[in-house]
Structure formats: structure tokens, C-alpha cells
Design a protein around this motif. Structure first.
Motif, PDB file in Angstrom:
ATOM      1  N   ILE A  17       0.833  -1.205   0.000  1.00  0.00           N
ATOM      2  CA  ILE A  17       0.000   0.000   0.000  1.00  0.00           C
ATOM      3  C   ILE A  17       0.871   1.259   0.000  1.00  0.00           C
ATOM      4  O   ILE A  17       0.676   2.180  -0.800  1.00  0.00           O
ATOM      5  N   ILE A  18       1.864   1.286   0.903  1.00  0.00           N
ATOM      6  CA  ILE A  18       2.717   2.479   1.025  1.00  0.00           C
ATOM      7  C   ILE A  18       3.493   2.723  -0.267  1.00  0.00           C
ATOM      8  O   ILE A  18       3.538   3.851  -0.786  1.00  0.00           O
ATOM      9  N   LEU A  19       4.101   1.663  -0.795  1.00  0.00           N
ATOM     10  CA  LEU A  19       4.896   1.825  -2.010  1.00  0.00           C
ATOM     11  C   LEU A  19       4.031   2.194  -3.210  1.00  0.00           C
ATOM     12  O   LEU A  19       4.421   3.032  -4.032  1.00  0.00           O
ATOM     13  N   THR A  20       2.842   1.602  -3.295  1.00  0.00           N
ATOM     14  CA  THR A  20       1.970   1.906  -4.434  1.00  0.00           C
ATOM     15  C   THR A  20       1.447   3.333  -4.345  1.00  0.00           C
ATOM     16  O   THR A  20       1.411   4.053  -5.359  1.00  0.00           O
ATOM     17  N   VAL A  21       1.024   3.747  -3.155  1.00  0.00           N
ATOM     18  CA  VAL A  21       0.539   5.127  -2.980  1.00  0.00           C
ATOM     19  C   VAL A  21       1.669   6.117  -3.248  1.00  0.00           C
ATOM     20  O   VAL A  21       1.466   7.150  -3.904  1.00  0.00           O
ATOM     21  N   ALA A  22       2.868   5.819  -2.729  1.00  0.00           N
ATOM     22  CA  ALA A  22       4.005   6.716  -2.957  1.00  0.00           C
ATOM     23  C   ALA A  22       4.343   6.793  -4.442  1.00  0.00           C
ATOM     24  O   ALA A  22       4.612   7.881  -4.974  1.00  0.00           O
ATOM     25  N   ALA A  23       4.324   5.651  -5.120  1.00  0.00           N
ATOM     26  CA  ALA A  23       4.608   5.653  -6.558  1.00  0.00           C
ATOM     27  C   ALA A  23       3.540   6.425  -7.326  1.00  0.00           C
ATOM     28  O   ALA A  23       3.850   7.186  -8.254  1.00  0.00           O
ATOM     29  N   SER A  24       2.265   6.255  -6.929  1.00  0.00           N
ATOM     30  CA  SER A  24       1.187   6.993  -7.595  1.00  0.00           C
ATOM     31  C   SER A  24       1.333   8.491  -7.373  1.00  0.00           C
ATOM     32  O   SER A  24       1.165   9.290  -8.306  1.00  0.00           O
ATOM     33  N   ALA A  25       1.637   8.879  -6.123  1.00  0.00           N
ATOM     34  CA  ALA A  25       1.818  10.306  -5.821  1.00  0.00           C
ATOM     35  C   ALA A  25       2.995  10.881  -6.612  1.00  0.00           C
ATOM     36  O   ALA A  25       2.922  12.004  -7.126  1.00  0.00           O
ATOM     37  N   LEU A  26       4.079  10.100  -6.711  1.00  0.00           N
ATOM     38  CA  LEU A  26       5.240  10.570  -7.466  1.00  0.00           C
ATOM     39  C   LEU A  26       4.907  10.731  -8.947  1.00  0.00           C
ATOM     40  O   LEU A  26       5.280  11.731  -9.580  1.00  0.00           O
ATOM     41  N   LEU A  27       4.188   9.765  -9.503  1.00  0.00           N
ATOM     42  CA  LEU A  27       3.812   9.854 -10.915  1.00  0.00           C
ATOM     43  C   LEU A  27       2.868  11.031 -11.156  1.00  0.00           C
ATOM     44  O   LEU A  27       2.965  11.712 -12.179  1.00  0.00           O
ATOM     45  N   ILE A  28       1.937  11.271 -10.210  1.00  0.00           N
ATOM     46  CA  ILE A  28       1.028  12.416 -10.341  1.00  0.00           C
ATOM     47  C   ILE A  28       1.822  13.719 -10.287  1.00  0.00           C
ATOM     48  O   ILE A  28       1.560  14.659 -11.059  1.00  0.00           O
ATOM     49  N   ALA A  29       2.803  13.788  -9.369  1.00  0.00           N
ATOM     50  CA  ALA A  29       3.622  15.003  -9.267  1.00  0.00           C
ATOM     51  C   ALA A  29       4.431  15.232 -10.547  1.00  0.00           C
ATOM     52  O   ALA A  29       4.537  16.363 -11.039  1.00  0.00           O
ATOM     53  N   ILE A  30       4.977  14.148 -11.089  1.00  0.00           N
ATOM     54  CA  ILE A  30       5.727  14.278 -12.350  1.00  0.00           C
ATOM     55  C   ILE A  30       4.798  14.714 -13.480  1.00  0.00           C
ATOM     56  O   ILE A  30       5.147  15.587 -14.292  1.00  0.00           O
ATOM     57  N   SER A  31       3.605  14.121 -13.524  1.00  0.00           N
ATOM     58  CA  SER A  31       2.634  14.496 -14.559  1.00  0.00           C
ATOM     59  C   SER A  31       2.246  15.963 -14.432  1.00  0.00           C
ATOM     60  O   SER A  31       2.178  16.691 -15.431  1.00  0.00           O
ATOM     61  N   TRP A  32       1.996  16.403 -13.184  1.00  0.00           N
ATOM     62  CA  TRP A  32       1.617  17.808 -12.972  1.00  0.00           C
ATOM     63  C   TRP A  32       2.772  18.736 -13.370  1.00  0.00           C
ATOM     64  O   TRP A  32       2.546  19.795 -13.966  1.00  0.00           O
ATOM     65  N   SER A  33       4.004  18.348 -13.052  1.00  0.00           N
ATOM     66  CA  SER A  33       5.159  19.183 -13.403  1.00  0.00           C
ATOM     67  C   SER A  33       5.295  19.315 -14.913  1.00  0.00           C
ATOM     68  O   SER A  33       5.562  20.416 -15.430  1.00  0.00           O
ATOM     69  N   LEU A  34       5.099  18.203 -15.620  1.00  0.00           N
ATOM     70  CA  LEU A  34       5.189  18.265 -17.077  1.00  0.00           C
ATOM     71  C   LEU A  34       4.079  19.121 -17.665  1.00  0.00           C
ATOM     72  O   LEU A  34       4.310  19.920 -18.587  1.00  0.00           O
ATOM     73  N   ILE A  35       2.848  18.959 -17.142  1.00  0.00           N
ATOM     74  CA  ILE A  35       1.724  19.772 -17.625  1.00  0.00           C
ATOM     75  C   ILE A  35       1.974  21.249 -17.338  1.00  0.00           C
ATOM     76  O   ILE A  35       1.734  22.125 -18.190  1.00  0.00           O
ATOM     77  N   PHE A  36       2.475  21.544 -16.127  1.00  0.00           N
ATOM     78  CA  PHE A  36       2.732  22.934 -15.750  1.00  0.00           C
ATOM     79  C   PHE A  36       3.820  23.542 -16.637  1.00  0.00           C
ATOM     80  O   PHE A  36       3.691  24.686 -17.101  1.00  0.00           O
ATOM     81  N   ALA A  37       4.887  22.757 -16.879  1.00  0.00           N
ATOM     82  CA  ALA A  37       5.968  23.282 -17.717  1.00  0.00           C
ATOM     83  C   ALA A  37       5.479  23.527 -19.145  1.00  0.00           C
ATOM     84  O   ALA A  37       5.810  24.562 -19.763  1.00  0.00           O
ATOM     85  N   GLU A  38       4.665  22.602 -19.679  1.00  0.00           N
ATOM     86  CA  GLU A  38       4.151  22.774 -21.033  1.00  0.00           C
ATOM     87  C   GLU A  38       3.187  23.951 -21.107  1.00  0.00           C
ATOM     88  O   GLU A  38       3.212  24.747 -22.073  1.00  0.00           O
ATOM     89  N   ALA A  39       2.318  24.105 -20.089  1.00  0.00           N
ATOM     90  CA  ALA A  39       1.373  25.228 -20.066  1.00  0.00           C
ATOM     91  C   ALA A  39       2.108  26.562 -19.960  1.00  0.00           C
ATOM     92  O   ALA A  39       1.758  27.542 -20.632  1.00  0.00           O
ATOM     93  N   LYS A  40       3.137  26.587 -19.119  1.00  0.00           N
ATOM     94  CA  LYS A  40       3.928  27.810 -18.977  1.00  0.00           C
ATOM     95  C   LYS A  40       4.596  28.192 -20.292  1.00  0.00           C
ATOM     96  O   LYS A  40       4.613  29.371 -20.690  1.00  0.00           O
ATOM     97  N   HIS A  41       5.113  27.199 -20.983  1.00  0.00           N
ATOM     98  CA  HIS A  41       5.753  27.455 -22.270  1.00  0.00           C
ATOM     99  C   HIS A  41       4.743  27.985 -23.288  1.00  0.00           C
ATOM    100  O   HIS A  41       5.029  28.957 -24.010  1.00  0.00           O
TER     101      HIS A  41
END
Length: 482
Positions: A17-41
């Protein structure tokens, strides 16, 4: 004395549970960072395009604007901005009939090569915002605030060069970027607890067979070793369950053998020990040398019977335990000669003849100790039950290239049909008046033959002049489990 600290047990469910939730949160953060960087550009590209387009439109209208008095133009701009401010008040998000309050975050300047500002918007300084040699996009700082500027050369037919700079406050872009970041980040942030709840439910559902297996194992005791059944078997658990069931089955058989051995030993040793006790008491109380000699002979006979019984019980336990026996290349004839030699005194005592017929040597793969026990028990059984003066023959014949046949025959009384059917049963004793065994010898012989991949059978019938046992063994064969 040092004590080793036991490490805390790890929970597979919690770790998963901990590893899966942490991996999901990390992937969501990476996805948000990519979306934010693309939107900013993209925002910077759109606003830069709008900034350059506004500058070009102003540059095209520059000939008409520059012909008008600058003070009059500035008065018009001041009136427009004042109307926007008074209409919108403190809210800079409300459009007005005179424009949008965001216009206050935009400014422009017309200036020439000498640095003279020819025309400027309300809020723009009286000195050039940039130099003439910096055409294109450039960041500038005005009143400790960051602006994005675009400088273009005005297409003026006169000889002098006139430049137009259009600047936009960086807060305009940052505000939109922050809005996009929040609008995309908050929903994705809310996905983390949703993912956590979904993962917890899925993990507990998927791990349900493991919990069921744990409960089933907790109910198993030494007196309750039946097979384990899981309502939802999985590909991963099925081999484990099958192996556990195999081990439980083997443990159950071992436990049953141990109980049977204990009960059998107690039951079979009870009578000879009682006889030994009685003979010993009679010997102690006897004054007659002949009676004393008879009692001592009976004691010796009882000891021999007890020793034979113990040896048979130990051999039965060893054979039934399905131990891993080592197989080597041995000489069958040497093994038979050794068995016959050890039993010859017993046969001579009853005036019996023992003979061996076969080749000088016959190699085969077998366990020497077990094979010696097989033939010793079989020949000993013939000696004990054939009677005085009987002829006992052992004949070895190669059946084919892969097996050998050993026949042990005696000229004693024919074995009745009723006994033939049960002769290989454990603890079955026939003709007790002529034997002192525990009914284990023939059962041990059969088990040893099966361990070697062979078989034993009683030939002929009651009308046959001889009792013959045929043992068939493979010459090249790996050990098999019973």
C-alpha cells in the motif's frame, strides 16, 4: 550472554500500500510538473505573439499618431485610464465600457535615436525603457517590477529612425500560469487520497486468499493435518498450497507411522517381556539344574525373538519413512551368498538344506543394506516355516536385459489359500505355532522390492509341491517413492 534482537515483521499489505501510494503520488507530481511546464511554455508563446502583434499594429499606425501633438494623445490616454479605474474600482477582473483594468499593466513608447520619447502611454516613463540596439524580446525592470518588452523599428519614411517598445507586466503571465497550476494541480492532488483508498481496497481484495491461507494454517494442529482448501486460489498461491498439502500429508503419514510404531512396539513387546519376566522368576526360584537350564534357554529364546522383533520394527519404520536411499552398483550373487551364510546355522539346526543356483556374478543398481534385508527376511521366513528336513533353494535368472528374477522355494507344507491372500499384510501372522514373528517380514520384503522398482509375488497354489516366492528387480533403475 548476548541476546539477538529480533527484527520486526514486515507486512506485505502495508508495504504494498505504502509503495503503491508513494509511486502513484510521485507519478502524479511528475505528470503535474510536465503539464505545468508545457502550459507555462505555451502561455509565454501566446503572450509573446500578442505582444509583437500589438507592437506591429502600433507601428503601422505610427505615422498618424506621431503627427498629432503628444500632449493631446496623452490627455486622451489619461482620460481613458481614469474612466477604467473609476468604473472598475479595486476589482481588476471586471471589464468596463472603456477597456479592461489589465491595460494598466501594458505600456508603450515611441523614441528616436537620440533617446527622445516621442509618444508614450499612461504610466510609461519619460525616458526610453530600452536601447535602440536591442530589437526583439527582452526582460526589463521598471519601478522594481519585471516586464516583458518587444522592440521594433517603425517603418517611417523620414531619415530618422523611430523605435517602438511595447512592454507587458510579468504579473499578467504569472497570474495565468498560477491559475493553470492550481486548476490542474488541485484535481491531481485530490487523486492521491482517492488512489490510496482504491489501492487499499484492491490490496485487501487481492490479498484475501493469503489471509484465507493464513487462517487455514492457523487451524492446523498435529491432530488436524487435513488438506488446505482456498476458495479463491491464484496462480502464485496454488504451488504453495499444493506443497503445503503435500507436506501436511507426509506429516500426517509420519505421525500415523509413529503412533502405529509406538502401539505396535508396546503390544508386540508386551508378551515376550512378560514371558522373559516369568522365565527369569522361575530361574531364580528353581533349585533343579535341568529346570534352571530350561528356563535360561527360554530366556535366551525370548531375547532372540525380542531382538528380531525390534529389528523388524526399526526396518519397517525406515522403509515406510520413504527415506532417500543411496543406490550403488552391487553384486546380487554376493548379496545372496552373504544372506545364506548368515542363516545357514539356523537351517542346519533344523536339518535343512540351502542351495544357490545362478551365475557367478550379477551386477545391478540397488541399496546393499535394503537388498540384504529383503533376502534375509525371505530366506529366514522359509527356514522358520518350512519345517525340519526341508530343502530351500534360491535361483537367480535374468528375465531380460533390464530385470532379474530371484526365486526362493521350499519343500515345506503348502501355504493355504486363505493365508496367500493376506500374507503381505502388516502384522498378519500365520502358523503361529511354527513361528515367533510379528507379521512384519513379508510386508517389509514387499516394500523394499517396491522401493527398488520391483515386485514380489507368491507363485503356484496349494496343490503345488513347493512354496515359491518370486522377486523381480530392475537392473538399471532409479529409486521410486512408495
Amino acid at each position: 550472554m548476548k541476546t539477538t534482537e529480533t527484527k520486526p515483521l514486515l507486512s506485505i499489505k502495508k508495504r504494498l500500500i505504502i509503495l503503491t501510494v508513494a509511486a502513484s503520488a510521485l507519478l502524479i507530481a511528475i505528470s503535474w510538473s510536465l503539464i505545468f511546464a508545457e502550459a507555462k511554455h505555451e502561455i509565454h508563446e501566446i503572450y509573446d505573439a500578442r505582444l509583437s502583434q500589438s507592437a506591429k499594429l502600433l507601428a503601422l499606425s505610427a505615422p498618424q499618431l506621431l503627427q498629432m501633438p503628444s500632449k493631446e494623445l496623452e490627455r486622451f490616454y489619461d482620460a481613458w485610464y481614469l474612466s477604467i479605474s473609476s468604473y472598475a474600482g479595486q476589482n481588476d477582473d471586471v471589464p468596463t465600457p472603456y477597456g479592461h483594468p489589465y491595460e494598466q499593466k501594458l505600456m508603450f513608447q515611441f523614441f528616436n535615436d537620440s533617446g527622445e520619447v516621442l509618444l508614450r502611454s499612461t504610466g510609461a516613463p519619460a525616458t526610453p525603457l530600452t536601447t535602440a540596439n536591442q530589437l526583439g524580446y527582452h526582460p526589463i525592470t521598471f519601478k522594481e517590477q519585471h516586464w516583458r518588452s518587444f522592440l521594433i523599428l517603425v517603418p517611417e519614411p523620414a531619415n530618422q529612425h523611430i523605435y517602438l517598445v511595447v512592454a507587458e507586466h510579468q504579473d499578467v503571465r504569472n497570474e495565468l500560469i498560477n491559475e493553470i497550476a492550481l486548476s490542474t494541480g488541485i484535481p491531481q492532488l485530490l487523486l492521491v487520497p482517492c488512489f490510496a483508498i482504491a489501492i487499499i481496497l484492491l490490496v485487501y481484495y487481492v490479498m484475501k486468499p493469503v489471509g484465507e491461507l493464513q487462517q487455514a494454517l492457523s487451524k492446523r494442529t498435529v491432530h488436524k493435518l487435513h488438506a488446505i482448501h482456498v476458495t479463491q486460489p491464484t496462480v502464485e498461491l496454488s504451488p504453495l498450497i499444493n506443497q503445503l498439502n503435500f507436506l501436511l500429508h507426509e506429516l500426517d503419514k509420519a505421525w500415523a507411522r509413529e503412533k502405529r510404531f509406538t502401539h505396535t512396539a508396546a503390544h508386540e513387546l508386551k508378551t515376550p517381556l512378560a514371558v522373559l519376566r516369568l522365565n527369569a522368576e522361575n530361574a531364580l526360584a528353581s533349585d533343579n539344574p535341568e529346570d534352571l537350564h530350561s528356563d535360561l534357554a527360554q530366556i535366551l529364546k525370548g531375547i532372540e525373538r525380542t531382538d528380531r522383533l525390534i529389528q523388524q520394527l526399526l526396518m519397517l519404520t525406515k522403509v515406510e519413512g520413504n527415506q532417500s536411499f543411496q543406490y550403488t552398483r552391487i553384486d546380487l550373487m554376493a548379496c545372496l551368498r552373504e544372506s545364506i551364510a548368515s542363516l545357514a546355522p539356523l537351517a542346519l539346526k533344523q536339518q535343512q538344506t540351502l542351495s544357490l543356483d545362478g551365475p557367478e556374478q550379477f551386477p545391478l543398481d540397488a541399496n546393499d543394506i535394503l537388498l540384504t534385508s529383503l533376502f534375509s527376511n525371505l530366506i529366514d521366513n522359509a527356514i522358520r516355516y518350512a519345517g525340519d528336513g526341508a530343502d530351500i533353494t534360491v535361483q537367480v535368472t535374468a528375465s531380460n536385459h533390464d530385470s532379474v528374477s530371484i526365486r526362493v522355494c521350499d519343500t515345506g507344507p503348502a501355504i493355504p489359500d486363505a493365508i496367500r491372500e493376506r500374507i503381505f499384510e502388516k502384522f498378519f501372522r500365520a502358523n503361529t505355532e511354527r513361528g515367533d514373528g510379528a507379521g512384519l517380514g513379508m510386508s517389509i520384503i514387499r516394500d523394499i522390492a517396491q522401493i527398488h522398482g520391483g515386485e514380489i509375488q507368491l507363485e503356484g497354489n496349494q496343490s503345488s509341491p513347493m512354496n515359491c516366492f518370486r522377486v523381480t528387480l530392475p537392473t538399471h533403475r532409479k529409486p521410486i517413492e512408495l
